[in-house]
Design an enzyme around this catalytic site. Structure first.
Site, PDB file in Angstrom:
ATOM      1  N   HIS A  44      38.609  12.794  40.797  1.00  0.00           N
ATOM      2  CA  HIS A  44      37.271  13.301  40.777  1.00  0.00           C
ATOM      3  C   HIS A  44      37.027  14.478  41.700  1.00  0.00           C
ATOM      4  CE1 HIS A  44      36.709  10.140  37.676  1.00  0.00           C
ATOM      5  NE2 HIS A  44      37.220   9.213  38.458  1.00  0.00           N
ATOM      6  N   SER A  85      42.444  41.522  50.268  1.00  0.00           N
ATOM      7  CA  SER A  85      41.433  42.227  49.450  1.00  0.00           C
ATOM      8  C   SER A  85      41.143  43.623  49.746  1.00  0.00           C
ATOM      9  CB  SER A  85      40.273  41.403  49.961  1.00  0.00           C
ATOM     10  OG  SER A  85      39.140  42.182  49.489  1.00  0.00           O
ATOM     11  N   LYS A 140      40.630  38.570  54.006  1.00  0.00           N
ATOM     12  CA  LYS A 140      40.915  37.789  53.006  1.00  0.00           C
ATOM     13  C   LYS A 140      42.608  37.612  52.845  1.00  0.00           C
ATOM     14  CE  LYS A 140      38.790  36.291  49.818  1.00  0.00           C
ATOM     15  NZ  LYS A 140      38.477  37.254  48.666  1.00  0.00           N
ATOM     16  N   GLU A 174      47.235  32.134  40.982  1.00  0.00           N
ATOM     17  CA  GLU A 174      46.250  32.543  39.962  1.00  0.00           C
ATOM     18  C   GLU A 174      46.804  32.943  38.582  1.00  0.00           C
ATOM     19  OE1 GLU A 174      42.583  33.295  43.225  1.00  0.00           O
ATOM     20  OE2 GLU A 174      43.565  35.033  42.047  1.00  0.00           O
TER      21      GLU A 174
END
Length: 402
Positions: A101, A222, A228, A235
Protein backbone atom coordinates in the site's frame (compact mmCIF):
# COMPACT_ATOMS: atom_id res chain seq x y z
CA UNK A 1 7.87 -25.48 -63.53
CA UNK A 2 11.59 -24.98 -64.13
CA UNK A 3 10.90 -21.58 -65.66
CA UNK A 4 8.85 -20.55 -62.61
CA UNK A 5 11.60 -21.69 -60.23
CA UNK A 6 14.27 -19.86 -62.19
CA UNK A 7 12.14 -16.75 -62.46
CA UNK A 8 11.35 -16.66 -58.74
CA UNK A 9 15.05 -16.95 -57.94
CA UNK A 10 15.65 -13.87 -60.07
CA UNK A 11 12.79 -12.02 -58.36
CA UNK A 12 14.24 -12.97 -54.99
CA UNK A 13 17.64 -11.69 -56.08
CA UNK A 14 16.13 -8.35 -57.06
CA UNK A 15 14.54 -7.98 -53.64
CA UNK A 16 17.81 -8.93 -51.92
CA UNK A 17 19.82 -6.41 -53.96
CA UNK A 18 17.26 -3.65 -53.60
CA UNK A 19 16.63 -3.51 -57.35
CA UNK A 20 13.00 -4.66 -57.28
CA UNK A 21 10.75 -1.83 -58.49
CA UNK A 22 7.18 -1.63 -57.25
CA UNK A 23 4.57 -0.43 -59.72
CA UNK A 24 1.39 1.59 -59.07
CA UNK A 25 -0.74 -1.39 -60.08
CA UNK A 26 0.83 -3.73 -57.51
CA UNK A 27 -1.86 -4.38 -54.90
CA UNK A 28 0.43 -6.21 -52.51
CA UNK A 29 3.64 -8.23 -52.31
CA UNK A 30 2.04 -11.25 -53.98
CA UNK A 31 0.68 -9.43 -57.03
CA UNK A 32 3.98 -7.54 -57.31
CA UNK A 33 5.96 -10.78 -57.40
CA UNK A 34 3.60 -12.38 -59.91
CA UNK A 35 3.67 -9.28 -62.14
CA UNK A 36 7.47 -9.23 -62.14
CA UNK A 37 7.64 -12.98 -62.74
CA UNK A 38 5.45 -12.57 -65.80
CA UNK A 39 7.76 -9.84 -67.09
CA UNK A 40 10.68 -12.26 -66.76
CA UNK A 41 9.24 -15.57 -67.98
CA UNK A 42 5.96 -14.70 -69.72
CA UNK A 43 2.74 -16.74 -69.63
CA UNK A 44 3.86 -19.58 -67.30
CA UNK A 45 3.83 -17.01 -64.46
CA UNK A 46 0.03 -17.20 -64.57
CA UNK A 47 0.20 -20.69 -63.06
CA UNK A 48 1.83 -19.41 -59.89
CA UNK A 49 -1.46 -18.57 -58.21
CA UNK A 50 -3.17 -21.88 -59.01
CA UNK A 51 -5.36 -22.99 -56.11
CA UNK A 52 -4.02 -20.21 -53.90
CA UNK A 53 -5.58 -17.10 -52.43
CA UNK A 54 -4.15 -14.00 -50.86
CA UNK A 55 -6.19 -15.03 -47.85
CA UNK A 56 -4.05 -18.08 -47.06
CA UNK A 57 -0.88 -16.43 -48.40
CA UNK A 58 -1.17 -13.39 -46.12
CA UNK A 59 -1.98 -15.58 -43.10
CA UNK A 60 1.12 -17.63 -43.87
CA UNK A 61 3.31 -14.55 -44.31
CA UNK A 62 2.20 -13.17 -40.98
CA UNK A 63 2.95 -16.39 -39.14
CA UNK A 64 6.42 -16.61 -40.71
CA UNK A 65 7.11 -12.99 -39.81
CA UNK A 66 5.84 -13.32 -36.25
CA UNK A 67 7.70 -16.53 -35.44
CA UNK A 68 10.93 -14.79 -36.43
CA UNK A 69 9.89 -11.80 -34.36
CA UNK A 70 9.17 -14.02 -31.36
CA UNK A 71 12.70 -15.42 -31.57
CA UNK A 72 14.14 -11.92 -31.44
CA UNK A 73 11.87 -10.79 -28.61
CA UNK A 74 12.73 -13.90 -26.63
CA UNK A 75 16.40 -12.97 -26.89
CA UNK A 76 15.68 -9.47 -25.58
CA UNK A 77 13.68 -10.80 -22.62
CA UNK A 78 16.39 -13.33 -21.78
CA UNK A 79 19.04 -10.60 -21.92
CA UNK A 80 16.97 -8.50 -19.52
CA UNK A 81 16.53 -11.39 -17.09
CA UNK A 82 20.29 -11.88 -17.13
CA UNK A 83 20.74 -8.27 -16.06
CA UNK A 84 18.25 -8.71 -13.21
CA UNK A 85 20.02 -11.86 -12.02
CA UNK A 86 23.46 -10.29 -12.33
CA UNK A 87 22.42 -7.23 -10.33
CA UNK A 88 20.75 -9.39 -7.70
CA UNK A 89 23.95 -11.38 -7.29
CA UNK A 90 26.07 -8.24 -7.08
CA UNK A 91 23.94 -6.40 -4.51
CA UNK A 92 22.67 -9.26 -2.36
CA UNK A 93 23.99 -7.57 0.80
CA UNK A 94 21.76 -4.48 0.46
CA UNK A 95 18.69 -4.27 2.70
CA UNK A 96 15.72 -2.01 2.00
CA UNK A 97 12.12 -1.51 3.09
CA UNK A 98 9.53 -3.71 1.44
CA UNK A 99 6.28 -1.87 0.78
CA UNK A 100 2.59 -2.69 0.79
CA UNK A 101 0.00 0.00 0.00
CA UNK A 102 3.03 2.27 -0.59
CA UNK A 103 3.73 2.08 3.16
CA UNK A 104 6.91 0.70 4.71
CA UNK A 105 6.09 -2.86 5.70
CA UNK A 106 9.02 -5.24 6.40
CA UNK A 107 12.75 -5.31 5.67
CA UNK A 108 13.75 -7.22 2.53
CA UNK A 109 16.83 -7.62 0.39
CA UNK A 110 17.19 -5.33 -2.62
CA UNK A 111 17.98 -8.49 -4.58
CA UNK A 112 14.68 -10.01 -3.53
CA UNK A 113 12.86 -7.05 -5.07
CA UNK A 114 14.91 -7.37 -8.28
CA UNK A 115 14.22 -11.07 -8.57
CA UNK A 116 10.47 -10.57 -8.20
CA UNK A 117 10.59 -8.99 -11.66
CA UNK A 118 12.97 -11.63 -13.00
CA UNK A 119 10.35 -14.26 -12.15
CA UNK A 120 7.62 -12.23 -13.86
CA UNK A 121 9.74 -12.12 -17.00
CA UNK A 122 10.43 -15.84 -16.61
CA UNK A 123 6.68 -16.44 -16.90
CA UNK A 124 6.58 -14.08 -19.87
CA UNK A 125 9.13 -16.33 -21.59
CA UNK A 126 6.99 -19.37 -20.85
CA UNK A 127 3.95 -17.68 -22.39
CA UNK A 128 5.98 -16.59 -25.41
CA UNK A 129 7.20 -20.16 -25.96
CA UNK A 130 3.63 -21.45 -25.76
CA UNK A 131 2.52 -18.78 -28.23
CA UNK A 132 5.29 -19.78 -30.65
CA UNK A 133 3.79 -23.28 -30.87
CA UNK A 134 0.40 -21.91 -31.94
CA UNK A 135 1.93 -19.43 -34.35
CA UNK A 136 3.87 -22.21 -36.07
CA UNK A 137 0.85 -23.78 -37.80
CA UNK A 138 0.68 -23.58 -41.62
CA UNK A 139 -2.49 -22.12 -43.20
CA UNK A 140 -1.14 -22.26 -46.78
CA UNK A 141 -3.25 -24.58 -48.88
CA UNK A 142 -6.51 -23.38 -47.38
CA UNK A 143 -7.29 -21.31 -50.48
CA UNK A 144 -9.76 -18.46 -50.10
CA UNK A 145 -11.82 -20.44 -47.58
CA UNK A 146 -12.82 -23.90 -48.88
CA UNK A 147 -9.40 -25.52 -49.31
CA UNK A 148 -7.27 -26.52 -52.30
CA UNK A 149 -8.93 -28.39 -55.21
CA UNK A 150 -5.68 -29.67 -56.74
CA UNK A 151 -4.68 -32.06 -53.97
CA UNK A 152 -1.68 -29.97 -52.98
CA UNK A 153 0.64 -31.74 -50.52
CA UNK A 154 0.32 -29.44 -47.51
CA UNK A 155 2.67 -31.56 -45.43
CA UNK A 156 5.34 -30.96 -48.06
CA UNK A 157 4.63 -27.22 -47.96
CA UNK A 158 4.91 -27.28 -44.18
CA UNK A 159 8.27 -29.03 -44.35
CA UNK A 160 9.60 -26.60 -46.95
CA UNK A 161 8.52 -23.59 -44.87
CA UNK A 162 9.64 -25.12 -41.53
CA UNK A 163 6.17 -25.47 -40.05
CA UNK A 164 5.82 -28.51 -37.75
CA UNK A 165 2.10 -28.84 -38.44
CA UNK A 166 -0.65 -27.77 -40.86
CA UNK A 167 -3.97 -26.16 -40.02
CA UNK A 168 -6.84 -28.63 -39.79
CA UNK A 169 -9.65 -26.38 -41.05
CA UNK A 170 -9.44 -24.13 -44.10
CA UNK A 171 -12.04 -21.64 -42.83
CA UNK A 172 -10.11 -21.17 -39.61
CA UNK A 173 -6.81 -21.14 -41.48
CA UNK A 174 -7.62 -18.13 -43.63
CA UNK A 175 -9.39 -16.02 -41.01
CA UNK A 176 -7.96 -17.13 -37.67
CA UNK A 177 -6.08 -14.32 -35.97
CA UNK A 178 -5.91 -15.81 -32.49
CA UNK A 179 -2.14 -15.80 -32.80
CA UNK A 180 -2.09 -12.03 -33.35
CA UNK A 181 -4.45 -11.42 -30.42
CA UNK A 182 -2.33 -13.70 -28.23
CA UNK A 183 0.80 -11.85 -29.23
CA UNK A 184 -0.81 -8.50 -28.41
CA UNK A 185 -1.92 -9.87 -25.02
CA UNK A 186 1.56 -11.24 -24.35
CA UNK A 187 3.02 -7.85 -25.11
CA UNK A 188 0.39 -6.17 -22.91
CA UNK A 189 1.19 -8.36 -19.91
CA UNK A 190 4.95 -8.14 -20.40
CA UNK A 191 4.78 -4.37 -20.72
CA UNK A 192 2.60 -4.32 -17.57
CA UNK A 193 5.45 -5.99 -15.70
CA UNK A 194 7.95 -3.53 -17.11
CA UNK A 195 5.66 -0.60 -16.35
CA UNK A 196 5.32 -1.68 -12.70
CA UNK A 197 9.09 -2.04 -12.48
CA UNK A 198 9.58 1.38 -14.07
CA UNK A 199 7.14 2.96 -11.62
CA UNK A 200 9.02 1.46 -8.68
CA UNK A 201 12.30 2.84 -9.96
CA UNK A 202 10.78 6.25 -10.68
CA UNK A 203 9.76 6.42 -7.03
CA UNK A 204 13.06 5.03 -5.77
CA UNK A 205 15.00 7.59 -7.82
CA UNK A 206 13.27 10.62 -6.29
CA UNK A 207 15.10 12.82 -3.77
CA UNK A 208 12.54 11.69 -1.18
CA UNK A 209 13.77 8.09 -1.53
CA UNK A 210 17.20 8.31 -3.13
CA UNK A 211 17.55 4.53 -3.36
CA UNK A 212 18.90 4.62 -6.93
CA UNK A 213 20.59 7.01 -9.32
CA UNK A 214 19.93 6.64 -13.02
CA UNK A 215 22.70 6.94 -15.55
CA UNK A 216 22.80 10.21 -17.49
CA UNK A 217 22.34 8.12 -20.64
CA UNK A 218 18.84 7.17 -19.48
CA UNK A 219 17.69 10.42 -17.88
CA UNK A 220 17.42 14.04 -18.92
CA UNK A 221 17.59 17.49 -17.35
CA UNK A 222 14.91 20.14 -17.31
CA UNK A 223 14.81 22.92 -19.90
CA UNK A 224 14.13 25.35 -17.02
CA UNK A 225 15.29 23.79 -13.73
CA UNK A 226 18.99 22.81 -13.82
CA UNK A 227 18.80 20.75 -10.63
CA UNK A 228 16.36 18.27 -12.17
CA UNK A 229 17.25 14.78 -13.39
CA UNK A 230 14.16 13.28 -14.94
CA UNK A 231 13.68 9.51 -15.39
CA UNK A 232 12.49 9.92 -18.98
CA UNK A 233 13.41 6.40 -20.06
CA UNK A 234 11.33 4.85 -17.29
CA UNK A 235 8.43 7.19 -17.92
CA UNK A 236 8.44 6.24 -21.60
CA UNK A 237 8.43 2.54 -20.71
CA UNK A 238 5.44 3.20 -18.48
CA UNK A 239 3.73 5.29 -21.15
CA UNK A 240 4.37 2.85 -24.00
CA UNK A 241 2.64 0.13 -21.99
CA UNK A 242 -0.64 2.02 -22.35
CA UNK A 243 -0.18 2.19 -26.11
CA UNK A 244 0.38 -1.58 -26.26
CA UNK A 245 -2.79 -2.18 -24.19
CA UNK A 246 -4.69 0.03 -26.59
CA UNK A 247 -3.59 -1.97 -29.62
CA UNK A 248 -4.64 -5.21 -27.94
CA UNK A 249 -8.05 -3.90 -26.89
CA UNK A 250 -8.65 -2.28 -30.28
CA UNK A 251 -7.87 -5.44 -32.22
CA UNK A 252 -10.06 -7.55 -29.93
CA UNK A 253 -12.93 -5.16 -30.67
CA UNK A 254 -12.27 -5.64 -34.39
CA UNK A 255 -12.42 -9.42 -34.04
CA UNK A 256 -15.51 -9.61 -31.89
CA UNK A 257 -17.87 -8.29 -34.56
CA UNK A 258 -16.65 -10.32 -37.54
CA UNK A 259 -18.63 -13.12 -39.18
CA UNK A 260 -16.76 -16.30 -40.10
CA UNK A 261 -13.95 -16.53 -42.68
CA UNK A 262 -12.03 -13.64 -44.16
CA UNK A 263 -13.18 -10.03 -43.96
CA UNK A 264 -11.27 -6.89 -44.93
CA UNK A 265 -11.37 -5.71 -41.30
CA UNK A 266 -8.55 -8.18 -40.70
CA UNK A 267 -6.14 -5.77 -42.37
CA UNK A 268 -6.06 -4.11 -38.94
CA UNK A 269 -3.99 -7.04 -37.70
CA UNK A 270 -0.77 -5.96 -39.37
CA UNK A 271 -0.58 -2.42 -38.09
CA UNK A 272 -1.20 -3.62 -34.54
CA UNK A 273 1.26 -6.50 -34.77
CA UNK A 274 4.08 -4.51 -36.39
CA UNK A 275 3.74 -1.51 -34.09
CA UNK A 276 3.58 -3.58 -30.90
CA UNK A 277 6.56 -5.64 -31.99
CA UNK A 278 8.64 -2.50 -32.60
CA UNK A 279 7.52 -1.05 -29.26
CA UNK A 280 8.43 -4.19 -27.34
CA UNK A 281 11.85 -4.39 -28.98
CA UNK A 282 12.48 -0.83 -27.87
CA UNK A 283 11.32 -1.01 -24.27
CA UNK A 284 13.00 -4.34 -23.58
CA UNK A 285 16.37 -3.01 -24.74
CA UNK A 286 15.93 0.28 -22.90
CA UNK A 287 14.97 -1.60 -19.72
CA UNK A 288 18.18 -3.62 -19.89
CA UNK A 289 20.17 -0.44 -20.41
CA UNK A 290 18.53 1.36 -17.48
CA UNK A 291 19.05 -1.52 -15.06
CA UNK A 292 22.61 -2.33 -16.11
CA UNK A 293 23.77 1.28 -15.60
CA UNK A 294 21.87 2.45 -12.51
CA UNK A 295 23.64 2.86 -9.16
CA UNK A 296 22.12 1.64 -5.90
CA UNK A 297 22.57 3.82 -2.82
CA UNK A 298 22.90 1.16 -0.12
CA UNK A 299 23.05 3.76 2.65
CA UNK A 300 19.76 5.33 1.59
CA UNK A 301 18.15 1.90 1.34
CA UNK A 302 19.26 0.79 4.79
CA UNK A 303 18.66 4.28 6.21
CA UNK A 304 14.98 3.98 5.29
CA UNK A 305 14.60 1.00 7.63
CA UNK A 306 12.85 1.94 10.87
CA UNK A 307 12.12 -0.03 14.07
CA UNK A 308 8.36 0.12 13.55
CA UNK A 309 8.88 -2.14 10.52
CA UNK A 310 9.87 -4.83 13.02
CA UNK A 311 6.50 -4.84 14.79
CA UNK A 312 5.69 -8.12 13.08
CA UNK A 313 9.04 -9.49 14.22
CA UNK A 314 7.99 -8.56 17.74
CA UNK A 315 4.91 -10.72 17.27
CA UNK A 316 7.10 -13.53 15.92
CA UNK A 317 9.25 -13.18 19.06
CA UNK A 318 6.19 -13.85 21.20
CA UNK A 319 5.14 -16.78 18.99
CA UNK A 320 8.54 -18.35 19.66
CA UNK A 321 7.74 -17.91 23.36
CA UNK A 322 4.65 -20.09 22.91
CA UNK A 323 1.97 -17.42 22.45
CA UNK A 324 -0.56 -18.00 19.63
CA UNK A 325 0.01 -15.66 16.70
CA UNK A 326 -3.35 -13.87 16.90
CA UNK A 327 -2.68 -13.01 20.54
CA UNK A 328 0.95 -12.15 19.79
CA UNK A 329 -0.17 -9.84 16.97
CA UNK A 330 -2.47 -7.99 19.34
CA UNK A 331 0.23 -7.66 22.02
CA UNK A 332 2.66 -6.29 19.43
CA UNK A 333 0.02 -3.69 18.51
CA UNK A 334 -0.23 -2.69 22.15
CA UNK A 335 3.54 -2.17 22.21
CA UNK A 336 3.30 0.04 19.10
CA UNK A 337 0.59 2.13 20.78
CA UNK A 338 2.69 2.38 23.95
CA UNK A 339 5.69 3.65 21.98
CA UNK A 340 3.51 6.26 20.28
CA UNK A 341 2.11 7.32 23.65
CA UNK A 342 5.62 7.64 25.09
CA UNK A 343 6.86 9.54 22.04
CA UNK A 344 9.65 7.07 21.30
CA UNK A 345 10.48 4.41 18.78
CA UNK A 346 9.45 0.83 19.37
CA UNK A 347 12.98 -0.33 20.15
CA UNK A 348 13.45 2.42 22.75
CA UNK A 349 10.80 0.98 25.03
CA UNK A 350 12.31 -0.36 28.24
CA UNK A 351 11.99 -3.99 29.28
CA UNK A 352 9.58 -2.87 32.00
CA UNK A 353 7.37 -1.35 29.29
CA UNK A 354 7.34 -4.61 27.36
CA UNK A 355 6.61 -6.60 30.51
CA UNK A 356 3.68 -4.32 31.25
CA UNK A 357 2.21 -5.70 28.04
CA UNK A 358 3.24 -9.35 28.52
CA UNK A 359 5.45 -11.23 30.95
CA UNK A 360 6.68 -13.31 27.98
CA UNK A 361 9.07 -10.49 27.10
CA UNK A 362 12.62 -11.02 28.35
CA UNK A 363 16.05 -9.43 27.94
CA UNK A 364 16.55 -11.12 24.57
CA UNK A 365 13.81 -8.94 23.05
CA UNK A 366 16.64 -6.58 22.09
CA UNK A 367 17.72 -9.05 19.40
CA UNK A 368 14.54 -8.24 17.49
CA UNK A 369 15.92 -4.84 16.44
CA UNK A 370 18.54 -6.28 14.08
CA UNK A 371 17.45 -5.81 10.47
CA UNK A 372 19.83 -8.45 9.15
CA UNK A 373 18.43 -10.91 11.68
CA UNK A 374 14.94 -9.95 10.51
CA UNK A 375 15.49 -10.83 6.86
CA UNK A 376 17.44 -13.95 7.74
CA UNK A 377 14.48 -15.51 9.55
CA UNK A 378 12.66 -15.96 6.23
CA UNK A 379 14.28 -19.27 5.36
CA UNK A 380 11.37 -20.95 3.61
CA UNK A 381 11.62 -21.26 -0.18
CA UNK A 382 10.88 -17.94 -1.84
CA UNK A 383 11.85 -15.89 1.21
CA UNK A 384 14.14 -12.88 1.47
CA UNK A 385 16.97 -14.48 3.46
CA UNK A 386 20.38 -14.62 1.81
CA UNK A 387 20.13 -18.38 1.36
CA UNK A 388 16.71 -18.16 -0.29
CA UNK A 389 17.74 -15.31 -2.56
CA UNK A 390 20.87 -17.24 -3.52
CA UNK A 391 18.67 -20.24 -4.31
CA UNK A 392 16.50 -18.08 -6.58
CA UNK A 393 19.60 -16.82 -8.39
CA UNK A 394 20.84 -20.38 -8.83
CA UNK A 395 17.49 -21.56 -10.24
CA UNK A 396 17.36 -18.73 -12.74
CA UNK A 397 20.98 -19.19 -13.78
CA UNK A 398 20.36 -22.91 -14.37
CA UNK A 399 17.26 -22.12 -16.42
CA UNK A 400 19.12 -19.48 -18.45
CA UNK A 401 21.80 -22.01 -19.38
CA UNK A 402 19.25 -24.47 -20.77
Amino acid sequence: MAAIHEGLERVSGEWASGKFVLQPGDEDIHTANERRLKELIGAPAGKLHTGRSRNDQVATDMRIWLREGITKLRTFVIDLIKVFVGKAKEDIHILMPGYTHMQRAQPIRWSHWLLSYAWMLHRDIQRLDELAVRVNVLPLGSGALAGNPFNVDRDFLAKELSFPQVGSNSLDGTSGRDFVAEFLFWASLTSTHLSKWAEDLIIYSTKEFGFVTLSDAYSTGSSLMPQKKNPDSLELIRGKAGRVFGRCAGFMMTLKGLPSTYNKDLQEDKEAMFEVYDTMCGILQVSAGVLSTLKVNSYACSGALTPDMLATDLAYYLVRKGIPFREAHGLSGVCVSLAEKNGCSLKDLKLADFKSVSNAFEEDVNKVWDYEHSVEQYQSTGGTSRACVTEQISKLETWLQQ
